[in-house]
Design a protein around this motif. Structure first.
Motif, PDB file in Angstrom:
ATOM      1  N   GLY A   1     -27.272   0.736 -20.147  1.00  0.00           N
ATOM      2  CA  GLY A   1     -28.569   0.178 -19.844  1.00  0.00           C
ATOM      3  C   GLY A   1     -28.612  -1.331 -19.928  1.00  0.00           C
ATOM      4  O   GLY A   1     -29.671  -1.919 -19.775  1.00  0.00           O
ATOM      5  N   ASN A   2     -27.462  -1.959 -20.142  1.00  0.00           N
ATOM      6  CA  ASN A   2     -27.436  -3.404 -20.244  1.00  0.00           C
ATOM      7  C   ASN A   2     -27.760  -4.024 -18.891  1.00  0.00           C
ATOM      8  O   ASN A   2     -27.345  -3.538 -17.859  1.00  0.00           O
ATOM      9  N   LYS A   3     -28.471  -5.149 -18.913  1.00  0.00           N
ATOM     10  CA  LYS A   3     -28.829  -5.839 -17.686  1.00  0.00           C
ATOM     11  C   LYS A   3     -27.595  -6.536 -17.153  1.00  0.00           C
ATOM     12  O   LYS A   3     -26.882  -7.242 -17.871  1.00  0.00           O
ATOM     13  N   LEU A   4     -27.354  -6.326 -15.868  1.00  0.00           N
ATOM     14  CA  LEU A   4     -26.175  -6.885 -15.227  1.00  0.00           C
ATOM     15  C   LEU A   4     -26.575  -8.082 -14.365  1.00  0.00           C
ATOM     16  O   LEU A   4     -27.623  -8.081 -13.743  1.00  0.00           O
TER      17      LEU A   4
ATOM     18  N   THR B   1     -25.941  -3.362  -8.659  1.00  0.00           N
ATOM     19  CA  THR B   1     -26.700  -2.626  -9.678  1.00  0.00           C
ATOM     20  C   THR B   1     -27.255  -3.599 -10.697  1.00  0.00           C
ATOM     21  O   THR B   1     -26.540  -4.480 -11.198  1.00  0.00           O
ATOM     22  N   LYS B   2     -28.517  -3.479 -11.048  1.00  0.00           N
ATOM     23  CA  LYS B   2     -29.162  -4.413 -11.973  1.00  0.00           C
ATOM     24  C   LYS B   2     -28.994  -4.017 -13.431  1.00  0.00           C
ATOM     25  O   LYS B   2     -29.016  -4.876 -14.309  1.00  0.00           O
ATOM     26  N   PHE B   3     -28.873  -2.740 -13.708  1.00  0.00           N
ATOM     27  CA  PHE B   3     -28.724  -2.279 -15.078  1.00  0.00           C
ATOM     28  C   PHE B   3     -27.565  -1.294 -15.133  1.00  0.00           C
ATOM     29  O   PHE B   3     -27.353  -0.483 -14.232  1.00  0.00           O
ATOM     30  N   CYS B   4     -26.817  -1.383 -16.207  1.00  0.00           N
ATOM     31  CA  CYS B   4     -25.633  -0.527 -16.391  1.00  0.00           C
ATOM     32  C   CYS B   4     -26.059   0.911 -16.518  1.00  0.00           C
ATOM     33  O   CYS B   4     -27.005   1.268 -17.255  1.00  0.00           O
TER      34      CYS B   4
ATOM     35  N   SER C   1     -20.846  -5.287 -21.446  1.00  0.00           N
ATOM     36  CA  SER C   1     -21.118  -4.750 -22.778  1.00  0.00           C
ATOM     37  C   SER C   1     -20.252  -3.538 -23.081  1.00  0.00           C
ATOM     38  O   SER C   1     -19.605  -3.463 -24.133  1.00  0.00           O
TER      39      SER C   1
ATOM     40  N   ASN D   1     -20.033  -0.194 -12.359  1.00  0.00           N
ATOM     41  CA  ASN D   1     -21.246   0.197 -11.654  1.00  0.00           C
ATOM     42  C   ASN D   1     -21.160  -0.285 -10.205  1.00  0.00           C
ATOM     43  O   ASN D   1     -20.437  -1.242  -9.910  1.00  0.00           O
TER      44      ASN D   1
ATOM     45  N   CYS E   1     -19.863  -3.641 -16.340  1.00  0.00           N
ATOM     46  CA  CYS E   1     -20.748  -4.005 -17.458  1.00  0.00           C
ATOM     47  C   CYS E   1     -19.951  -4.766 -18.515  1.00  0.00           C
ATOM     48  O   CYS E   1     -18.937  -4.269 -19.017  1.00  0.00           O
TER      49      CYS E   1
END
Length: 254
Positions: free
Chosen positions: A250-253, A243-246, A234, A239, A232
């Motif tokens: 919760g940051n979008k990857l 993975t689409k979100f951390c 951020s 992850n 991530c």
């Protein structure tokens, strides 16, 4: 040689007396004749009294026996006294007793003109004048055929009935990231790595992650860009690839 009205009989005679059992040719139930004491046996034993009421009334056997009481028990004990050697006098008594007992039991049997078998009252169809094997009683035969048809229908319905819809075959998917069983979901149950199939960039066919060339068009799948890193930007948490979100912030990857 003893000549019987039916060959289906058993000689229960002993040195003490004479008795015979005649059997139905259809159901094999038997009718036992009355017990006849042997005069030669009584003379040899010095007039020994064998017991009062020794004569047994004829009785149906094989589930149709009538109550015989004490006389049946006493007669059975005497019939158990068997001897191998019989005197000529005893043999003569035996033949006479055999003819006498046949006259006694014959009334309980019928000779079927269709098959020439001797059958008991239960196996005789009095309406047709034949045994029940040659001419079954209508109401009984209808009930039997109906029951057999019911059994066939039930068996046929059972052959086509679906009573279970589960899967017969199953396989275990191993996660390429952690090497453990991944389960049936889109992500590994153990490490969370994506379990989706690799898509061919040329034809769009789905291929296993370990396949080097597309199974559909032969495209080299190793040239396909590796999935974006799961780190991530951020929060810096690592992850699983794809993975689409951390999972940390919760940051979008990607």
């Amino acid at each position: 040689m003893l000549q019987a009205f039916t060959r289906n009989y058993q000689d229960n005679s002993t040195d003490a007396g004479h008795q015979f059992t005649f059997f139905c040719d259809n159901c094999n139930d038997g009718f036992k004749s009355s017990f006849i004491e042997s005069d030669t046996y009584k003379k040899r034993k010095g007039g020994r009294i064998l017991g009062q009421g020794i004569g047994l009334a004829g009785s149906l056997l094989g589930g149709k026996a009538r109550e015989l009481g004490y006389a049946a028990e006493r007669g059975s004990n005497i019939l158990s006294e068997r001897f191998d050697d019989k005197s000529p006098e005893w043999q003569k008594e035996h033949e006479q007793a055999f003819m006498r007992t046949q006259n006694e039991v014959r009334q309980h049997f019928h000779r079927c003109p269709g098959c020439n078998n001797y059958v008991c009252d239960q196996c005789w169809n009095e309406d047709e004048g034949l045994c029940v094997s040659c001419a079954p009683r209508q109401e009984i035969y209808v009930a039997k055929v109906k029951a057999q048809a019911m059994k066939r229908n039930i068996d046929a319905a059972g052959e086509t009935a679906t009573v279970w819809q589960g899967g017969i075959e199953s396989k275990t998917t191993i996660c390429l990231a952690c090497g453990k069983p991944a389960g049936t979901g889109k992500f590994c149950n153990n490490c969370g790595a994506s379990m989706e199939l690799k898509e061919c960039p040329k034809c769009g066919a789905k291929n296993a992650q370990t396949v080097r060339f597309c199974n559909n068009c032969g495209e080299n799948l190793q040239a396909v860009a590796a999935p974006p890193s799961g780190k991530c930007p951020s929060c810096g948490q690592d992850n699983p690839p794809g993975t689409k979100f951390c999972g940390g912030c919760g940051n979008k990857l990607g």
